[in-house]
Write a protein that holds these residues in place. Sequence first.
Motif: not given
Length: 436
Positions: A222, A422, A428
């Motif tokens: 991420l 995600r 996200p």
Amino acid sequence: MRAELPQLVKTREALRMPEGSEARVRGWVYRKRDLGGKIFVVVRDSEGIIQVVVDRSTAPREAVQAAEEATIESAVEAWGRVAPDPRAPGGAELRAEGFVLHSRAEDFPIKGGEGVDYLLDVRHLWIRSRRLTAVWRIRHTVLKAMREYLESNGWWEVSPPILTQSAVEGGATLFEVNFFGKKAYLSQSAQFYLEALIYSLERVWSLTTSFRAERSRTRRHLYEYWHLETEEAWARMRDSMRVAAELTAAAVRGVLEERLEELSLLKRDTERLEAAARPDYPSITYDEAIELLKRRGVSIEWGDDLGADEERVLTEYFDTPFFVTHFPKHIKSFYMKIDPGRPEVVLGFDLLAPEGYGEIIGGSEREDRYEVLLARIREEGLDPRDYEWYLDLRRYGSVPHSGFGLGVDRLVMWVAGLDHIRDSIPFPRFRDRIYP
Ligand code: NSS
């Protein structure tokens, strides 16, 4: 009229009430079928779903009309008596004596079968899906269990900054911020601030967002993630590894104790989690990892970094999380303590989750000698002026100390059995969109 209404309960509670009990529920329309004689409205709330049956021959006219008007995701309230019904989800239904439409939803833009890109555009609506709701509930329990573990083992929670002035984990993944005309960066790790705080509190931890401008897109990266970090004075690498294992096992235990329904909704194989609920995780050295990889035909040499592919192969050897330790110093950060017995490796460790998931924790003993740390900073081509205050920590009462960072989203991804990171986090951030 209001005073006479049955008690408001969560759908989960209503399902468990004895036959004939009066109950009132409220939530959002999850499914609806109109079979002429009866309207079946499945109502969803934070705890689950319940089928509400509005019988046209017995329910009041306003109730029938409200149920007729209710669309998918409309906010509704219903009351009546609970009755067992093996065909209903959860084995019982609510036979409506009243039905109120609080807010009629427009045509809901998610109908099922949409692609990933579209679902990310409507993420603010998609997060109410039953699957994602189960993930948020698991995530809550993971965080709660870790907090409880730290709280009952004498750790102090501290609040480090996010706006920072130097890189902890290398310049390549730094997000730059214009801070009143000067350069600042979004934190990659609270580590240096935690290291400073051990001289006041000895055992500290924090939960913050960390930022990484990762170059490649992967299933486990991420750009903004949740980072739980610990730092402990007087602790050696093995001490910190024990904390890492206990913390991870506590999270797994918490989820197994409280979130079995959610795991089942996600079709997570819980047998594989059971093994991770005890903290006696095995440990191999980097050298051994290279041997194991070669045995599986991976072309890799001593000194190469272990990427996601290599980690995946390693996880095939283990049923529980496991540690890899003693990495070559040039593939790890400058702050890791050089192994006194073997100067080409550092006292660093990673904890890898099984089933192909790979690294969820990275930690180390820290270099606590001023001269060595300064030399390491220079060796890495970094500017010692950027690390002045960090070096100070070695000038005023330096002690051996160790710590680690745990990727909360990665831990949730593995525990929930998700195939992409995600879905471990509600919103996200993506390179091409910060929406919603
Ligand atoms: O880069 S780490 O391996 N280590 C540190 O940042 C140390 N300074 C932490 C410390 O010792 N206090 O990151 C730690 C963990 C890593 O094992 C992952 O689980 C997670 O942080 N991590 C990420 N999760 C999601 N997305 C991204 N991009 C990411 N990068 C690291």
